[in-house]
Design a protein around this motif. Structure first.
Motif: not given
Length: 249
Positions: A103-110, A213-218
């Motif tokens: 829910e918090t992951l934000t991908m930066p511009p490529a 891949r299924g992890a709930r968090s990093v």
């Protein structure tokens, strides 16, 4: 979150080439190096070690000619710090850790492609780049490159940005998930390539890969306010602390 991080620490050390459970602690060893940052122990959650348990752990380190050293989340094992201090251990550092969830992951511009290493040359270049990024804190070596390959091939992930002239500009890695979480570590950019968003791109790509891949968090630890801002921009949030303790010879 502390219990998740501590459960991960236990599971991750049990995956070392050599692992031993001693009096409420797990010691993980890679015989290819004597580095105390790779060979260390952690307590089982809620462990309440006595003096004999700590002495047995110290003996296990000494038998292997290794520096007694532990990493752990103190809120998951609150009785451990005092037991270690009574045996002569001192605090090296206490680091805050940050956690990213879908829910918090934000991908930066490529801005540039983030790649997966595939050749021996790629792994060697990544190892050399990380050695340079961390100011020679560890020397680049065939063993270091081999550890990176093992990370990728054992369910973890290694990602890097290739330098324009060849080699590696910056990289990081994620361990294979355990207890539904994974540690992202070794985020480093060579000095000549800093300030271009490489660390953010590699970090976000690794988090995205691991969560997919299924992890709930990093989770990860940071080394200063500058790096913290990078990680927060891509979705990592404060969640707890980790304690580092060691015993001098």
């Amino acid at each position: 979150m502390g219990i998740d991080v501590q459960n991960f620490a236990v599971a991750n050390l049990r995956r070392r080439p050599e692992a031993a459970e001693i009096g409420g602690f797990v010691l993980g060893v890679d015989p290819g190096t004597t580095s105390p940052y790779i060979n260390y122990a952690t307590p089982l959650p809620a462990a309440r070690p006595g003096a004999r348990d700590v002495a047995a752990l110290i003996g296990a380190f000494r038998e292997r000619r290794l520096k007694p050293r532990l990493e752990f989340a103190p809120d998951a094992a609150p009785a451990v710090q005092q037991a270690l201090e009574e045996a002569g251990f001192t605090v090296e550092a206490m680091h805050e850790y940050l956690v990213c969830v879908p829910e918090t992951l934000t991908m930066p511009p490529a801005a540039f492609p983030v790649e997966t290493p595939s050749t021996d040359e790629d792994y060697a270049a990544i190892d050399a780049a990380l050695s340079e990024a961390f100011g020679g804190e560890f020397a680049a070596s065939p063993e270091g490159a081999a550890r990176l390959r093992r990370t990728e091939e054992s369910g973890g992930a290694v990602r890097f940005v290739r330098a324009a002239g060849g080699g590696c500009a910056g990289a990081a890695m994620c361990s294979a998930p355990a207890v539904e979480t994974s540690e992202l570590a070794g985020v480093g950019t060579r000095p000549d390539f800093r300030g271009r968003g490489i660390a953010a791109a590699v970090t976000a790509t690794l988090a995205e890969t691991t969560l997919a891949r299924g992890a709930r968090s990093v989770w990860l630890e940071y080394g200063g306010d500058g790096s913290r801002r990078v990680y927060e921009r891509v979705g990592f949030r404060p969640a707890g602390t980790r304690l580092y303790m060691s015993l001098e010879a």
